[in-house]
Scaffold this motif. Structure first.
Motif, short mmCIF file in Angstrom:
data_model
loop_
_atom_site.label_atom_id
_atom_site.label_comp_id
_atom_site.label_asym_id
_atom_site.label_seq_id
_atom_site.Cartn_x
_atom_site.Cartn_y
_atom_site.Cartn_z
N ALA A 2 0.52 -1.33 0.14
CA ALA A 2 -0.08 -0.01 0.29
C ALA A 2 1.14 1.27 -0.21
N CYS A 19 -8.25 8.35 -6.22
CA CYS A 19 -8.48 7.22 -5.93
C CYS A 19 -9.45 6.99 -5.84
N ALA A 23 -9.65 4.94 -1.05
CA ALA A 23 -9.13 5.04 0.57
C ALA A 23 -8.23 6.29 0.99
N PRO A 35 -4.67 1.20 4.36
CA PRO A 35 -4.27 0.32 3.48
C PRO A 35 -4.66 -0.49 3.03
N ASN A 36 -6.26 -1.20 3.58
CA ASN A 36 -7.09 -1.77 3.44
C ASN A 36 -7.65 -1.57 2.48
N CYS A 38 -6.25 -0.05 -0.72
CA CYS A 38 -5.59 0.84 -1.29
C CYS A 38 -4.73 -0.27 -2.15
N THR A 39 -4.89 -0.25 -3.32
CA THR A 39 -4.64 -1.09 -4.25
C THR A 39 -3.40 -0.77 -5.25
N GLU A 40 -2.98 0.81 -5.40
CA GLU A 40 -1.65 0.81 -5.50
C GLU A 40 -2.66 1.18 -7.31
N TRP A 65 3.50 -2.60 4.64
CA TRP A 65 2.34 -2.93 4.02
C TRP A 65 2.96 -3.88 2.76
N GLU A 67 2.61 -5.67 -0.34
CA GLU A 67 2.13 -7.15 -1.49
C GLU A 67 2.25 -6.94 -2.66
N LEU A 72 -2.81 -7.44 -4.83
CA LEU A 72 -3.19 -6.18 -4.81
C LEU A 72 -3.84 -6.65 -5.74
N LYS A 75 -7.00 -7.63 -3.37
CA LYS A 75 -8.03 -6.58 -3.20
C LYS A 75 -9.28 -5.84 -3.53
#
Length: 85
Positions: A2, A19, A23, A35-36, A38-40, A65, A67, A72, A75
């Motif tokens: 994240a 976003c 997020a 961060p739960n 956020c998938t970039e 965080w 991943e 990602l 998520k």
């Protein structure tokens, strides 16, 4: 992993509306990234939009965080399924 917003944030309000996962929100003093959520921007864009638009470059990857691309993507799929439900 994240992303996170550092104390260099100037609260310019540019990142929050960009976003795709909602997020980013205002914290006590500066914007924060959940961060739960956020998938970039995986699943939406090729690059994290908040990083591209931030005028002070205060949105690095969050080392706490980590991943993978697959995590990602998973998520992103969970978040999209929750929106559709």
């Amino acid at each position: 992993m994240a992303l996170m917003i550092t104390d260099d944030c100037i609260n310019c309000d540019v990142c929050e509306p960009e976003c795709p996962n909602d997020a980013i929100s205002m914290g006590l003093e500066i914007y924060e990234i959940d961060p739960n959520k956020c998938t970039e921007c995986v699943g939406h864009f090729e690059e994290p939009q908040c990083q591209l638009l931030c005028p002070v470059a205060c949105i690095p990857f969050n080392p706490a965080w980590r991943e993978s691309e697959d995590e990602l993507r998973a998520k992103y799929e969970r978040l999209e399924a929750a929106k559709a439900a």
